[in-house]
Enzyme design. Structure first.
Site, PDB file in Angstrom:
ATOM      1  N   LYS A 120      61.425 -19.795  16.724  1.00  0.00           N
ATOM      2  CA  LYS A 120      62.380 -18.724  16.435  1.00  0.00           C
ATOM      3  C   LYS A 120      63.809 -19.258  16.337  1.00  0.00           C
ATOM      4  O   LYS A 120      64.538 -18.938  15.397  1.00  0.00           O
ATOM      5  CB  LYS A 120      62.297 -17.657  17.544  1.00  0.00           C
ATOM      6  N   THR A 146      44.302 -30.040  22.367  1.00  0.00           N
ATOM      7  CA  THR A 146      44.046 -29.054  21.321  1.00  0.00           C
ATOM      8  C   THR A 146      42.863 -29.480  20.444  1.00  0.00           C
ATOM      9  O   THR A 146      42.483 -28.763  19.527  1.00  0.00           O
ATOM     10  CB  THR A 146      45.297 -28.874  20.441  1.00  0.00           C
ATOM     11  N   GLY A 172      52.402 -25.105  17.560  1.00  0.00           N
ATOM     12  CA  GLY A 172      52.220 -23.790  16.958  1.00  0.00           C
ATOM     13  C   GLY A 172      53.535 -23.067  17.117  1.00  0.00           C
ATOM     14  O   GLY A 172      53.911 -22.702  18.215  1.00  0.00           O
ATOM     15  N   HIS A 173      54.278 -22.938  16.021  1.00  0.00           N
ATOM     16  CA  HIS A 173      55.601 -22.321  16.085  1.00  0.00           C
ATOM     17  C   HIS A 173      55.563 -20.981  15.356  1.00  0.00           C
ATOM     18  O   HIS A 173      55.246 -20.926  14.173  1.00  0.00           O
ATOM     19  CB  HIS A 173      56.653 -23.247  15.450  1.00  0.00           C
ATOM     20  N   THR A 174      55.859 -19.934  16.101  1.00  0.00           N
ATOM     21  CA  THR A 174      55.821 -18.599  15.528  1.00  0.00           C
ATOM     22  C   THR A 174      57.214 -18.196  15.067  1.00  0.00           C
ATOM     23  O   THR A 174      58.163 -18.276  15.837  1.00  0.00           O
ATOM     24  CB  THR A 174      55.334 -17.576  16.580  1.00  0.00           C
ATOM     25  N   GLN A 179      56.202 -29.423  20.971  1.00  0.00           N
ATOM     26  CA  GLN A 179      55.800 -29.584  22.379  1.00  0.00           C
ATOM     27  C   GLN A 179      57.022 -29.445  23.296  1.00  0.00           C
ATOM     28  O   GLN A 179      57.967 -28.783  22.909  1.00  0.00           O
ATOM     29  CB  GLN A 179      55.090 -30.930  22.604  1.00  0.00           C
ATOM     30  N   ASN A 189      49.082 -29.926  16.650  1.00  0.00           N
ATOM     31  CA  ASN A 189      48.939 -29.396  18.009  1.00  0.00           C
ATOM     32  C   ASN A 189      50.044 -28.365  18.271  1.00  0.00           C
ATOM     33  O   ASN A 189      49.912 -27.514  19.133  1.00  0.00           O
ATOM     34  CB  ASN A 189      48.985 -30.509  19.082  1.00  0.00           C
ATOM     35  N   GLY A 207      63.796 -10.695  22.288  1.00  0.00           N
ATOM     36  CA  GLY A 207      62.661 -10.233  21.491  1.00  0.00           C
ATOM     37  C   GLY A 207      62.280 -11.304  20.498  1.00  0.00           C
ATOM     38  O   GLY A 207      63.022 -12.269  20.307  1.00  0.00           O
ATOM     39  N   LEU A 233      63.901 -13.096  27.942  1.00  0.00           N
ATOM     40  CA  LEU A 233      64.394 -12.329  29.086  1.00  0.00           C
ATOM     41  C   LEU A 233      63.757 -10.942  29.106  1.00  0.00           C
ATOM     42  O   LEU A 233      63.501 -10.377  30.171  1.00  0.00           O
ATOM     43  CB  LEU A 233      65.916 -12.196  28.996  1.00  0.00           C
ATOM     44  N   GLY A 291      59.558 -20.989  22.465  1.00  0.00           N
ATOM     45  CA  GLY A 291      60.172 -20.164  21.425  1.00  0.00           C
ATOM     46  C   GLY A 291      61.081 -21.006  20.534  1.00  0.00           C
ATOM     47  O   GLY A 291      62.065 -20.506  19.981  1.00  0.00           O
ATOM     48  N   LYS A 292      60.711 -22.291  20.393  1.00  0.00           N
ATOM     49  CA  LYS A 292      61.497 -23.198  19.539  1.00  0.00           C
ATOM     50  C   LYS A 292      61.514 -22.711  18.100  1.00  0.00           C
ATOM     51  O   LYS A 292      62.547 -22.729  17.435  1.00  0.00           O
ATOM     52  CB  LYS A 292      60.908 -24.621  19.573  1.00  0.00           C
ATOM     53  N   ASP A 340      55.964 -24.228  23.819  1.00  0.00           N
ATOM     54  CA  ASP A 340      55.910 -22.781  23.555  1.00  0.00           C
ATOM     55  C   ASP A 340      57.099 -22.021  24.130  1.00  0.00           C
ATOM     56  O   ASP A 340      56.972 -20.862  24.551  1.00  0.00           O
ATOM     57  CB  ASP A 340      54.596 -22.173  24.098  1.00  0.00           C
TER      58      ASP A 340
END
Ligand code: GDP
Ligand code: IMO
Ligand code: MG
Length: 423
Positions: free
Chosen positions: A18, A128, A40-42, A223, A38, A414, A331, A15-16, A13
């Site tokens: 993005k 998960t 979850g990439h946003t 992961q 398992n 962001g 950041l 931020g891969k 998690d």
């Protein structure tokens, strides 16, 4: 040749999704090599948020070939619902290829994941519960069902019945739960097979030829380093290889074909699931980071454990994946915290440790050695030039770079596609 690997250098998690989405826009092929849903990439693209679990994030690019490699475990129902979700948002998925050798998550894997976790009691891993571990167990036991088996009706029916019979012995006799009837899922899986047939391919050949032809290839990690089954905080790990070496294992290409390894880190650390976490924060600062950074699981919604940036872990990620650069995300989440801490080493039984220990008993005894840095109050989410960042942000980044021994090539301010600053 231009083959880049992007991996998570902490506990997942980072931020891969993005970063991969940004790099995917300059890539012709994007590849997943390990893990399954398992992950979850946003990805936030043009104001629309996509939560991807199995499909490579490159799917949002119109002409990008997306590969699900040999080392991925595929839940066909989840993958098809993801394909349907993408289609409903106007994303074309025709360029998706799934390797014939990828293992299939079966209903008994999901049932066993839940039962095994329950049986572990207080020693549970906090998985998960998507059947990831049990599917990789079958792969190692050499009774797994691969996509090529799913696509062959007779073989699939025979193997599914045979395996269910074996698993039912564990389910009923060891875990004292209700047996699974294979007739209740076989037809559904055969329907999945027909829908997935057009995506099936020998991706090892496609990938090899693409790299040889000089195409831009991006490997999308899932992961993170500390969840690696060999290198990570075993047994609180996943069952695959999230480090850069996993790319070769899970795609069928050799290490000589990779040019760059980018490690994604957050400006602090989070983890979901159990296990020791030296810099974990149990105070208001931890709550602030969790709330401001929206640190809740993409897949499970679980609150993520939050802590200060740990340079011992940073160095470990750099070393075990041979990182050529670091992307430092989030950041902006630290804005407003007056004093920031970075862990530079551990103190264990009066001794200073600079390298991450193998034993969890040792890790649990490690006290972080902190260095304090002044924070910043300015809103940095709109800044796009590195020089325009407040001095204290630049000092923070420089210290991370120095302590990890690797160049920070990009920072995140962001969640948006454009909220990154290339140095
Ligand atoms: P992944 O699994 O590594 O792809 O990461 P996740 O998507 O699970 O979690 C990272 C979260 O942080 C997502 O909600 C991203 O949209 C968000 N994010 C990524 N980079 C930044 C950043 O620089 N700042 C902020 N505020 N959010 C970010
Ligand atoms: P992304 O790709 C964070 C964790 C689980 C659990 C352990 C084992 O979004 O960074 P599993 O279901 O894999 O057997 O669970 O690994 N875990 C993750 N934590 N991000 C992930 O993926 C994760 N994938 C698995 O929480 O502790
Ligand atoms: Mg995630």
């Amino acid at each position: 040749m231009s083959a880049k690997v992007v991996i998570g250098a902490q506990w997942g998690d980072e931020g891969k999704g993005k970063i991969i989405d940004i790099l995917a826009q300059q890539s012709e092929v994007v590849v997943r090599s390990q893990g399954g849903n398992n992950a979850g990439h946003t990805v936030e693209a043009d104001g629309v948020e996509y939560k991807l679990r199995l499909t490579p994030s490159g799917i949002l690019g119109k002409n990008t070939t997306c590969i699900i490699g040999t080392g991925v475990v595929v839940d066909p129902g989840v993958l098809l619902s993801e394909i349907d979700m993408l289609t409903s948002k106007g994303v074309n998925t025709d360029n998706l290829k799934i390797d014939y050798r990828a293992h299939i998550i079966m209903p008994y894997h999901i049932v066993l994941d839940g039962l095994m976790e329950k049986a572990r009691g207080k020693g549970d891993i906090g998985t998960t519960k998507n059947g990831i571990g049990p599917c990789y167990m079958d792969k190692a036991e050499r009774i797994g069902i691969r996509l090529c088996d799913l696509l062959d009706r007779d073989i699939f029916i025979a193997r599914a019945k045979e395996n269910t019979e074996i698993k039912n012995k564990f389910i009923t006799k060891v875990y004292e739960a209700e047996a699974i009837n294979p007739d209740e899922f076989i037809d559904k899986y055969l329907e999945y097979a027909e829908r997935l047939r057009k995506y099936a391919a020998d991706t090892t050949v496609i990938l090899h030829d693409a790299i040889k032809a000089g195409k831009k290839v991006l490997f999308e990690g899932a992961q993170g380093t500390l969840l690696d089954i060999d290198i990570g905080t075993y047994p609180y790990v996943t069952s695959s290889h999230p480090i850069s070496g996993g790319v070769c294992i899970g795609t069928g290409i050799g290490p000589t074909m990779i040019d760059e390894c980018i490690g994604v880190m957050k400006a602090y650390i989070t983890r979901v699931g159990k296990g020791p976490f030296p810099t974990e924060l149990f105070d208001e600062v931890g709550d602030t980071i969790r709330n401001v950074g929206h640190e809740f699981g993409t897949v499970t919604g679980r609150p993520r454990r939050c802590g200060w940036f740990d340079a011992v872990i940073g160095r470990f990620g750099v070393r075990t994946s041979g990182l050529t650069s670091i992307v430092l995300n989030k950041l902006d989440t630290l804005t407003g915290i007056p004093v920031l801490k970075i862990c530079t080493g551990y103190l264990k039984d009066g001794e200073v440790l600079n390298d991450f220990p193998a034993s969890l008993t040792e890790l649990a005894k490690c006290e972080p050695i902190y260095e304090e840095l002044a924070g910043w109050d300015e809103d940095i989410t709109g800044i796009r030039n590195y020089d325009d960042l407040p001095e204290n942000v630049k000092k923070y980044v420089a210290r991370v770079e120095e302590l990890c021994g690797c160049h920070v090539s990009m920072v995140g301010v962001g969640p948006g596609r454009d909220q990154n600053i290339v140095r």
